[in-house]
Design an enzyme around this catalytic site. Structure first.
Site, PDB file in Angstrom:
ATOM      1  N   HIS A  17       0.831  -1.215   0.000  1.00 41.63           N
ATOM      2  CA  HIS A  17       0.000   0.000   0.000  1.00 41.63           C
ATOM      3  C   HIS A  17       0.865   1.265   0.000  1.00 41.63           C
ATOM      4  O   HIS A  17       0.650   2.183  -0.796  1.00 41.63           O
ATOM      5  CB  HIS A  17      -0.900  -0.059   1.233  1.00 41.63           C
ATOM      6  CG  HIS A  17      -1.743   1.145   1.475  1.00 41.63           C
ATOM      7  ND1 HIS A  17      -2.820   1.461   0.690  1.00 41.63           N
ATOM      8  CD2 HIS A  17      -1.678   2.112   2.418  1.00 41.63           C
ATOM      9  CE1 HIS A  17      -3.389   2.571   1.156  1.00 41.63           C
ATOM     10  NE2 HIS A  17      -2.692   2.984   2.200  1.00 41.63           N
TER      11      HIS A  17
HETATM   12  C1  HEM Z   1       2.198   5.710   6.518  1.00 37.30           C
HETATM   13  C2  HEM Z   1       1.466   4.836   5.930  1.00 37.30           C
HETATM   14  C3  HEM Z   1       0.402   5.099   4.874  1.00 37.30           C
HETATM   15  C4  HEM Z   1       0.411   5.880   3.731  1.00 37.30           C
HETATM   16  C5  HEM Z   1       1.574   6.729   3.215  1.00 37.30           C
HETATM   17  C6  HEM Z   1      -0.886   5.757   3.117  1.00 37.30           C
HETATM   18  C7  HEM Z   1      -1.294   6.405   1.950  1.00 37.30           C
HETATM   19  C8  HEM Z   1      -2.564   6.317   1.402  1.00 37.30           C
HETATM   20  C9  HEM Z   1      -3.021   7.045   0.240  1.00 37.30           C
HETATM   21  C10 HEM Z   1      -2.190   8.001  -0.577  1.00 37.30           C
HETATM   22  C11 HEM Z   1      -4.324   6.692   0.012  1.00 37.30           C
HETATM   23  C12 HEM Z   1      -5.232   7.217  -1.111  1.00 37.30           C
HETATM   24  C13 HEM Z   1      -5.246   6.289  -2.281  1.00 37.30           C
HETATM   25  C14 HEM Z   1      -6.261   6.761  -3.301  1.00 37.30           C
HETATM   26  O1  HEM Z   1      -6.936   7.762  -3.055  1.00 37.30           O
HETATM   27  O2  HEM Z   1      -6.393   6.068  -4.358  1.00 37.30           O
HETATM   28  C15 HEM Z   1      -4.700   5.722   1.000  1.00 37.30           C
HETATM   29  C16 HEM Z   1      -5.954   5.089   1.061  1.00 37.30           C
HETATM   30  C17 HEM Z   1      -6.268   4.067   1.968  1.00 37.30           C
HETATM   31  N1  HEM Z   1      -5.457   3.631   3.022  1.00 37.30           N
HETATM   32 FE1  HEM Z   1      -3.553   4.287   3.448  1.00 37.30          FE
HETATM   33  N2  HEM Z   1      -1.628   4.903   3.888  1.00 37.30           N
HETATM   34  C18 HEM Z   1      -0.882   4.483   4.975  1.00 37.30           C
HETATM   35  C19 HEM Z   1      -1.271   3.598   5.982  1.00 37.30           C
HETATM   36  C20 HEM Z   1      -2.460   2.870   5.971  1.00 37.30           C
HETATM   37  C21 HEM Z   1      -2.806   1.858   6.920  1.00 37.30           C
HETATM   38  C22 HEM Z   1      -1.929   1.430   8.086  1.00 37.30           C
HETATM   39  C23 HEM Z   1      -4.021   1.369   6.566  1.00 37.30           C
HETATM   40  C24 HEM Z   1      -4.843   0.280   7.200  1.00 37.30           C
HETATM   41  C25 HEM Z   1      -4.414  -0.603   8.020  1.00 37.30           C
HETATM   42  C26 HEM Z   1      -4.463   2.090   5.392  1.00 37.30           C
HETATM   43  C27 HEM Z   1      -5.642   1.845   4.742  1.00 37.30           C
HETATM   44  C28 HEM Z   1      -6.101   2.560   3.626  1.00 37.30           C
HETATM   45  C29 HEM Z   1      -7.351   2.294   2.948  1.00 37.30           C
HETATM   46  C30 HEM Z   1      -8.351   1.181   3.287  1.00 37.30           C
HETATM   47  C31 HEM Z   1      -7.457   3.253   1.916  1.00 37.30           C
HETATM   48  C32 HEM Z   1      -8.625   3.409   0.908  1.00 37.30           C
HETATM   49  C33 HEM Z   1      -8.311   2.650  -0.355  1.00 37.30           C
HETATM   50  C34 HEM Z   1      -9.432   1.737  -0.752  1.00 37.30           C
HETATM   51  O3  HEM Z   1     -10.517   1.814  -0.134  1.00 37.30           O
HETATM   52  O4  HEM Z   1      -9.213   0.907  -1.692  1.00 37.30           O
HETATM   53  N3  HEM Z   1      -3.495   2.999   5.061  1.00 37.30           N
HETATM   54  N4  HEM Z   1      -3.618   5.523   1.847  1.00 37.30           N
END
Ligand code: HEM
Ligand code: SF4
Lengths: 215, 301
Positions: free
Chosen positions: A173
């Protein structure tokens, strides 16, 4: 919560509530994963220092995990519908080679989330649920005593396995967030450029720029 | 916890070898508990309290002689009383001094995530070093005999030390010292096995055909062994396990899973980074921005 109206060359992607919850999850995840991995492998025991040494780390881990699961539930469950796999997604998944090699023009159009994001989403939801259940069984201070030792041992294996998959998924991710330029701002500022949406999520782009989309 | 010794055979959560330059530093020791000589007086329980400065809460009576009812962080040994009606219709009062068995293959040590919180000395004693204990309770999940207990006071795990502090200076454990009937003896494991064998012959000649030594192979043998009148049915003695062994779940969790998972995560992180370096970012370029503008203007009309 006030969501600013974006400039005409930007599209709104993640509302304020979503962004705040996402980063709460991320911070909780870093601490939960560090204090958990520390107990998993001796080579990572030094990670207990992040939460103030062995006893503090072991004491806090379940509370941090609980906070993460709670924030994650609030954040992720409303996204359930958007992450249902479609027929186009199967083609996308069959062409992973093209994804890895940056031949994105050969991939089917993605909606708000592409097939890779959806698979990660589903894996993450499953892992957090398993971690929560098995974690409660492993919580010696309050709960383990109520369960047969065989159940607790099984929970230990499930917890380790689910944590491994979650950390693995999160590595992918984060790598994807760095890889796909212009994504980080989606989760920090809440908006993306038109070109970003056009290139990476064309179906969503069209939906968002249709006159009837109310903007 | 006890006086530190260099003769360490295993150390929890440690992947390098224990200190090992000294050749054959010591022989294996064992405590032999002869249940057929035990009268249930609990002198050993008292000696344990006294030597280890333990004062458990005064409990209540549940209609048996078991007091306290169970092992606790402050009761490292407990006499368990069972009333058994044998096939002849006679009552047998089977009394077992419960506590840590000091397994040769200790599940507690295998499960423990804190480096050096559990050690096994070359003499076979398995010792908890509470100053390194982080209170996670994994030793409880690892132990096939349900022995370790976490204290509510300090959140650390405790159990019988086999008086490692006394043994280190050439004394026998406090319970052995105090037992008035000679039911508990202490010496080299070999000597104890020999003594037990003699006693078993004696018991058999007195009608206990199934008398035998409890030194279960599933945990590599133990450094606390029982002489039982009914070695074919250890369960009679308040659920002494018939075939104790470190659970397959614990072996998986603290065995193969560790290097595989760690390797998998490293590979994932490295692969993600190297692929980025290889193919570069996925980026919308000026053409995409222009195409997007055009597409938007068309719909905006
Ligand atoms: C420092 C760590 C992380 C970064 C840099 C990050 C970055 C991002 C970014 C840029 C998005 C937007 C993607 C888009 O709009 O297409 C996103 C969405 C998301 N993130 Fe993270 N994230 C981090 C940690 C986490 C963690 C730890 C979790 C869950 C355990 C998580 C769960 C999600 C979920 C579920 C989405 C929505 C995408 C979907 O529903 O398919 N993220 N994240
Ligand atoms: S009986 Fe339990 S606590 Fe004692 S050495 Fe064996 S596994 Fe460890």
């Amino acid at each position: 919560m006030a969501d600013r109206i974006p400039a005409p060359d930007l599209l709104p992607r993640h509302a304020t509530r979503e962004r705040l919850l996402h980063w709460l999850v991320a911070v909780a995840f870093v601490f939960a994963a560090a204090s958990g991995l520390a107990l998993f492998h001796p080579a990572l025991f030094f990670l207990t220092n992040l939460l103030g040494g062995g006893p503090w780390s072991a004491l806090l881990h379940p509370f941090v995990g609980l906070a993460m699961a709670l924030a994650f539930g609030l954040f992720a469950l409303p996204l359930w519908e958007l992450n249902r796999l479609t027929a186009g997604d199967r083609i996308w998944l069959d062409r992973l080679r093209d994804v890895v090699d940056n031949r994105d023009e050969r991939l089917p159009e993605a909606g708000k989330y592409n097939a890779g994001q959806k698979v990660l989403y589903i894996a993450t939801v499953a892992c957090v649920a398993l971690l929560l259940l098995s974690g409660l069984l492993l919580w010696r201070r309050y709960f383990s005593g109520f369960f047969a030792v065989g159940v607790v041992r099984f929970a230990a294996v499930v917890h380790a396995l689910a944590a491994f998959v979650l950390v693995f998924a999160t590595i992918v991710h984060v790598a994807a967030a760095v890889w796909v330029k212009g994504s980080i701002r989606a989760m920090t500022l809440g908006t993306v450029t038109l070109g970003w949406a056009y290139k990476h999520h064309r179906a969503w782009f069209r939906e968002m720029t249709r006159p009837s989309s109310g903007r | 916890m006890a006086l530190q010794s260099l003769d360490i055979k295993q150390r929890s959560a440690t992947t390098t070898s224990p200190p090992g330059v000294r050749a054959e530093a010591t022989v294996e020791l064992a405590k032999l508990i002869d249940t057929t000589k035990c009268i249930g007086c609990k002198a050993c329980q008292t000696a344990c309290m006294e030597w280890n400065d333990l004062r458990d809460e005064v409990g209540d009576c549940n209609g048996t002689y078991d007091n306290p009812r169970d092992l606790t962080a402050e009761s490292w040994t407990v006499m368990r009383f069972a009333e058994y009606e044998n096939p002849k219709g006679d009552l047998e009062w089977l009394i077992r001094k419960d506590g840590c068995m000091h397994c040769a293959d200790p599940g507690c040590l295998k499960a423990c995530p804190s480096p050096g919180a559990i050690v096994q000395y070359a003499n076979g004693i398995v010792d908890f070093h509470e100053e390194h204990c982080i209170g996670c309770g994994y030793c409880i999940a690892g132990c096939p005999f349900d022995v370790p207990r976490i204290s509510k006071k300090d959140n650390k795990a405790y159990k019988c030390t086999l008086c490692s502090d006394r043994v280190a200076v050439g004394l026998e454990p406090a319970c052995v010292k105090t037992c008035p009937t000679g039911a508990i003896t202490f010496g080299t494991k070999q000597q104890m096995q020999h003594d037990a064998a003699e006693r078993v012959v004696d018991l058999k000649s007195r009608g206990f055909e199934n008398a035998g030594l409890y030194d279960p192979a599933g945990v590599g043998g133990t450094h606390v062994m029982y002489v039982l009148h009914h070695a074919d049915q250890p369960g009679l003695y308040n659920g002494l396990p018939e075939r104790p062994h470190v659970s397959a779940m614990v072996r998986l969790w603290k065995g193969a899973a560790k290097p595989l998972a760690l390797g998998g995560l490293l590979v994932a992180a490295l692969a993600g980074w190297l692929n980025y370096v290889r193919v570069g970012p996925k980026e919308a370029d000026a053409d995409d921005e222009r195409a997007a503008e055009r597409a938007k203007e068309r719909t905006d009309g």
